[in-house]
Design a protein around this motif. Structure first.
Motif, PDB file in Angstrom:
ATOM      1  N   CYS A   1       0.854  -1.195   0.000  1.00 57.50           N
ATOM      2  CA  CYS A   1       0.000   0.000   0.000  1.00 57.50           C
ATOM      3  C   CYS A   1       0.888   1.243   0.000  1.00 57.50           C
ATOM      4  CB  CYS A   1      -0.915   0.006   1.219  1.00 57.50           C
ATOM      5  SG  CYS A   1      -2.084  -1.370   1.259  1.00 57.50           S
ATOM      6  N   THR A   2       0.632   2.150  -0.930  1.00 57.05           N
ATOM      7  CA  THR A   2       1.568   3.241  -1.177  1.00 57.05           C
ATOM      8  C   THR A   2       1.591   4.295  -0.080  1.00 57.05           C
ATOM      9  OG1 THR A   2      -0.120   4.385  -2.481  1.00 57.05           O
ATOM     10  CG2 THR A   2       1.409   2.951  -3.674  1.00 57.05           C
ATOM     11  N   PHE A   3       0.588   4.303   0.793  1.00 59.32           N
ATOM     12  CA  PHE A   3       0.489   5.315   1.848  1.00 59.32           C
ATOM     13  C   PHE A   3       0.966   4.786   3.194  1.00 59.32           C
ATOM     14  CE2 PHE A   3      -3.444   2.987   1.333  1.00 59.32           C
ATOM     15  CZ  PHE A   3      -3.677   2.518   2.608  1.00 59.32           C
ATOM     16  N   CYS A   4       1.386   3.522   3.246  1.00 60.62           N
ATOM     17  CA  CYS A   4       1.604   2.840   4.516  1.00 60.62           C
ATOM     18  C   CYS A   4       3.054   2.928   4.979  1.00 60.62           C
ATOM     19  CB  CYS A   4       1.186   1.373   4.372  1.00 60.62           C
ATOM     20  SG  CYS A   4       1.418   0.399   5.860  1.00 60.62           S
TER      21      CYS A   4
ATOM     22  N   HIS B   1     -10.776   2.465   1.461  1.00 63.90           N
ATOM     23  CA  HIS B   1     -10.028   3.614   0.954  1.00 63.90           C
ATOM     24  C   HIS B   1     -10.435   4.134  -0.425  1.00 63.90           C
ATOM     25  CE1 HIS B   1      -7.865   2.680   4.487  1.00 63.90           C
ATOM     26  NE2 HIS B   1      -7.006   1.840   3.958  1.00 63.90           N
TER      27      HIS B   1
ATOM     28  N   ILE C   1      -3.403   2.838  -5.018  1.00 68.01           N
ATOM     29  CA  ILE C   1      -2.868   2.977  -3.662  1.00 68.01           C
ATOM     30  C   ILE C   1      -2.795   1.647  -2.913  1.00 68.01           C
ATOM     31  CG2 ILE C   1      -3.556   5.388  -3.443  1.00 68.01           C
ATOM     32  CD1 ILE C   1      -5.982   4.478  -1.834  1.00 68.01           C
TER      33      ILE C   1
ATOM     34  N   THR D   1      -9.377   5.653   4.899  1.00 65.19           N
ATOM     35  CA  THR D   1      -8.456   6.772   5.080  1.00 65.19           C
ATOM     36  C   THR D   1      -8.706   7.802   3.986  1.00 65.19           C
ATOM     37  OG1 THR D   1      -6.786   5.333   6.070  1.00 65.19           O
ATOM     38  CG2 THR D   1      -6.031   7.467   5.234  1.00 65.19           C
TER      39      THR D   1
ATOM     40  N   PHE E   1      -7.631  11.012   1.789  1.00 66.36           N
ATOM     41  CA  PHE E   1      -6.492  11.756   1.263  1.00 66.36           C
ATOM     42  C   PHE E   1      -7.013  12.956   0.477  1.00 66.36           C
ATOM     43  CE2 PHE E   1      -5.505   7.199   1.267  1.00 66.36           C
ATOM     44  CZ  PHE E   1      -4.378   7.168   2.073  1.00 66.36           C
TER      45      PHE E   1
ATOM     46  N   TYR F   1      -5.965  11.266   6.814  1.00 69.25           N
ATOM     47  CA  TYR F   1      -4.601  10.782   6.615  1.00 69.25           C
ATOM     48  C   TYR F   1      -3.631  11.404   7.609  1.00 69.25           C
ATOM     49  CZ  TYR F   1      -0.045  10.207   4.319  1.00 69.25           C
ATOM     50  OH  TYR F   1       1.268   9.929   4.035  1.00 69.25           O
TER      51      TYR F   1
ATOM     52  N   PRO G   1       0.088  12.329   8.033  1.00 68.71           N
ATOM     53  CA  PRO G   1       1.185  12.507   7.081  1.00 68.71           C
ATOM     54  C   PRO G   1       2.450  11.740   7.459  1.00 68.71           C
ATOM     55  CG  PRO G   1       0.879  14.482   8.406  1.00 68.71           C
ATOM     56  CD  PRO G   1      -0.293  13.595   8.691  1.00 68.71           C
TER      57      PRO G   1
ATOM     58  N   LEU H   1       6.146  10.737   1.562  1.00 70.60           N
ATOM     59  CA  LEU H   1       5.029  10.162   0.813  1.00 70.60           C
ATOM     60  C   LEU H   1       4.157  11.274   0.237  1.00 70.60           C
ATOM     61  CD1 LEU H   1       3.929   7.124   3.025  1.00 70.60           C
ATOM     62  CD2 LEU H   1       5.616   7.220   1.187  1.00 70.60           C
TER      63      LEU H   1
ATOM     64  N   PHE I   1       1.126  12.306  -0.186  1.00 73.64           N
ATOM     65  CA  PHE I   1      -0.280  12.416   0.158  1.00 73.64           C
ATOM     66  C   PHE I   1      -0.489  13.580   1.111  1.00 73.64           C
ATOM     67  CE2 PHE I   1       0.540   7.927  -0.742  1.00 73.64           C
ATOM     68  CZ  PHE I   1      -0.399   7.701  -1.749  1.00 73.64           C
TER      69      PHE I   1
END
Length: 236
Positions: free
Chosen positions: A3-6, A103, A113, A145, A147, A176, A178, A182, A184
């Motif tokens: 997951c790109t936000f994790c 999400h 994501i 979440t 964004f 989100y 921060p 990343l 986002f």
């Protein structure tokens, strides 16, 4: 799971826990606090349904009279959407609660994501969720979440409402938190409230979760990410 936000996932995979190690964590927490745990969530630094056999054995121990004799409602399994694992949970008849990280209600956005969506797109995920609910009669929880500019529009909220139609479900909205490096952004709080209002008007139980610990890098995965970065700098 990529997951790109994790922040946690950015640390990479090491190994799965054995059932004895999972039970050992429960025992250690109770020994440290002097209190018996009332509820347990399988989540955090890993995907529980990618370690299904260990999770299953742990649940069987917790639920058995020879173990903790817990009721299934005391335990929640949180997943990013591993459909094969949801199906295995359904077939096991263990009836633990299920929470799904959603999400987005659009495959294109969710796949960007959450790579798991490319393997298990929303149609398959929602089929598995309905099968689980039919078999267990348990309310589903969806984590969402938000964004800024990505998935926080009222149009997205209406799509979420449509996706969950007919399910006994509640949804937790999570602005989100921060993470340095990343791409986002935190949504405007008015956008969060507008998103929540659309879901409430559709009759979906909706709560906004307050994130804590971000200011001291103690939110999910942040501390490990910071320590790893500092260690890499020290070794350079």
């Amino acid at each position: 799971m990529g997951c790109t936000f994790c922040a946690t996932g950015d640390s990479g995979f090491s190994r799965n826990l054995a059932p004895s190690e999972i039970i050992g964590q429960i025992n250690a927490i109770e020994d440290e606090t002097g209190e018996e745990l009332q509820n347990l969530v399988f989540m955090g630094m890993g995907e529980p349904l990618h370690n299904w056999e260990s999770v299953k054995e742990t649940l069987e121990t917790l639920f058995s009279s020879a173990g903790r004799h817990w009721g299934p409602r005391r335990v929640t399994i949180s997943t990013c959407g591993v459909v094969s694992g949801i199906d295995a949970l359904t077939q096991s008849k263990l009836k633990a609660r299920l929470a799904i990280s959603l999400h987005s209600a659009f495959d294109e956005t969710r796949s960007k994501i959450m790579p798991v969506n490319r393997r298990y797109p929303l149609k398959e995920l929602m089929r598995a969720c309905r099968d689980y609910q039919k078999a267990t009669d348990q309310q589903l929880t969806f984590e969402y979440t938000l964004f800024a500019g990505l998935n926080d529009s009222e149009a997205e909220a209406r799509a979420v409402s449509k996706l969950l139609r007919g399910l006994d479900a509640k949804i937790n909205l999570i602005p989100y938190n921060p993470v340095a490096g990343l791409p986002f952004a935190v949504p405007d709080f008015q956008a969060v409230l507008a998103f929540q209002n659309v879901l409430k008007q559709a009759g979906i139980i909706t709560m906004v979760r307050t994130e804590k610990g971000g200011d001291i890098d103690a939110a999910c995965g942040q501390l490990r990410r910071r320590d790893a970065s500092e260690q890499a700098g020290a070794n350079a």
